[in-house]
Design a protein around this motif. Structure first.
Motif, PDB file in Angstrom:
ATOM      1  N   ARG A  69      -4.809  38.417  15.984  1.00  0.00           N
ATOM      2  CA  ARG A  69      -4.921  38.951  14.620  1.00  0.00           C
ATOM      3  C   ARG A  69      -6.336  39.441  14.335  1.00  0.00           C
ATOM      4  NH1 ARG A  69      -3.115  34.839  10.285  1.00  0.00           N
ATOM      5  NH2 ARG A  69      -4.043  36.445   8.992  1.00  0.00           N
TER       6      ARG A  69
ATOM      7  N   THR B  55      -9.266  34.901   2.234  1.00  0.00           N
ATOM      8  CA  THR B  55      -8.324  34.946   3.352  1.00  0.00           C
ATOM      9  C   THR B  55      -8.853  34.183   4.552  1.00  0.00           C
ATOM     10  OG1 THR B  55      -7.453  37.075   2.625  1.00  0.00           O
ATOM     11  CG2 THR B  55      -7.094  36.498   4.936  1.00  0.00           C
TER      12      THR B  55
ATOM     13  N   ASP C 226      -6.899  30.840   5.953  1.00  0.00           N
ATOM     14  CA  ASP C 226      -6.390  30.813   7.330  1.00  0.00           C
ATOM     15  C   ASP C 226      -7.037  29.701   8.134  1.00  0.00           C
ATOM     16  OD1 ASP C 226      -4.755  32.976   6.789  1.00  0.00           O
ATOM     17  OD2 ASP C 226      -5.966  34.434   7.903  1.00  0.00           O
TER      18      ASP C 226
ATOM     19  N   TYR D  20      -5.747  26.203   7.061  1.00  0.00           N
ATOM     20  CA  TYR D  20      -4.397  25.968   7.585  1.00  0.00           C
ATOM     21  C   TYR D  20      -4.451  25.605   9.069  1.00  0.00           C
ATOM     22  CZ  TYR D  20       0.399  26.771   9.009  1.00  0.00           C
ATOM     23  OH  TYR D  20       1.652  26.626   9.549  1.00  0.00           O
ATOM     24  N   GLU D  21      -5.195  26.389   9.844  1.00  0.00           N
ATOM     25  CA  GLU D  21      -5.320  26.140  11.277  1.00  0.00           C
ATOM     26  C   GLU D  21      -5.961  24.782  11.548  1.00  0.00           C
ATOM     27  OE1 GLU D  21      -8.200  27.649  14.819  1.00  0.00           O
ATOM     28  OE2 GLU D  21      -7.346  29.233  13.566  1.00  0.00           O
TER      29      GLU D  21
ATOM     30  N   ARG E  35      -1.348  28.872  18.979  1.00  0.00           N
ATOM     31  CA  ARG E  35      -1.906  29.068  17.634  1.00  0.00           C
ATOM     32  C   ARG E  35      -3.250  29.781  17.717  1.00  0.00           C
ATOM     33  NH1 ARG E  35      -1.168  24.295  16.196  1.00  0.00           N
ATOM     34  NH2 ARG E  35      -3.083  23.488  17.068  1.00  0.00           N
TER      35      ARG E  35
ATOM     36  N   ALA F 280      -4.200  33.639  16.423  1.00  0.00           N
ATOM     37  CA  ALA F 280      -5.330  33.887  15.521  1.00  0.00           C
ATOM     38  C   ALA F 280      -6.303  34.887  16.143  1.00  0.00           C
ATOM     39  CB  ALA F 280      -6.035  32.573  15.191  1.00  0.00           C
TER      40      ALA F 280
END
Length: 164
Positions: free
Chosen positions: A17, A32, A36, A39-40, A10, A14
């Protein structure tokens, strides 16, 4: 360990990205970045058996407020380190996170209900690293007093990140 492998994958995704975005010259909206990161964080804490209290609403419409790569990376890395410290050291059952935009600053406060640092404990490498990262982008780090557990407050300026 499957949970550890999941965490590593994970974080690697990230990071890839973020690097790809930086190479393309992309800037990310605060909306954004926060979505993100939330969520992480929820995923990491759930895997560690720690609840997360993080409301989704951070105030005004922030789709137009952009963070450049450097601000994004330092902010996200600092908050990841805070969460890692909770998982490794705090023995917490719940983490609370609050993010707001106020007067040209993105402010984040993360607190836990764990064991705290104890009397006279100094900042470890992780907390000093957070101070350094946030300082590199003109931000501030504070460690507000809490009745229980530990809290970290980060503030990064948005003035240089807002498109002209």
């Amino acid at each position: 360990d499957p949970d550890e492998m999941r965490k590593i994958l994970r974080e690697a995704i990230a990071d890839v990205r973020a690097i790809a975005g930086a190479l393309a010259g992309d800037r990310l909206s605060v909306t954004t970045v926060v979505a993100d990161l939330r969520y992480e964080t929820d995923d990491r804490l759930e895997a560690a058996g720690v609840a997360l209290d993080w409301p989704l609403d951070i105030g005004e419409d922030l789709d137009q407020v952009m963070l450049d790569y450097r601000a994004h990376r330092h902010f996200v890395s600092a908050l990841r380190e805070v969460v890692s410290n909770v998982i490794r050291h705090a023995k917490a059952t719940c983490v609370s996170a609050r993010l707001v935009v106020d007067g040209g600053w993105l402010r984040a406060t993360v607190s836990d209900d764990g064991i705290g640092m104890g009397e006279g404990a100094g900042l470890g490498n992780g907390l000093r690293n957070i101070e350094e990262r946030i300082g590199q982008i003109g931000g501030r780090v504070d460690f507000p007093a809490t009745e229980r557990g530990f809290a970290v407050s980060l503030a990064i300026p948005l003035r240089a990140a807002v498109p002209s």
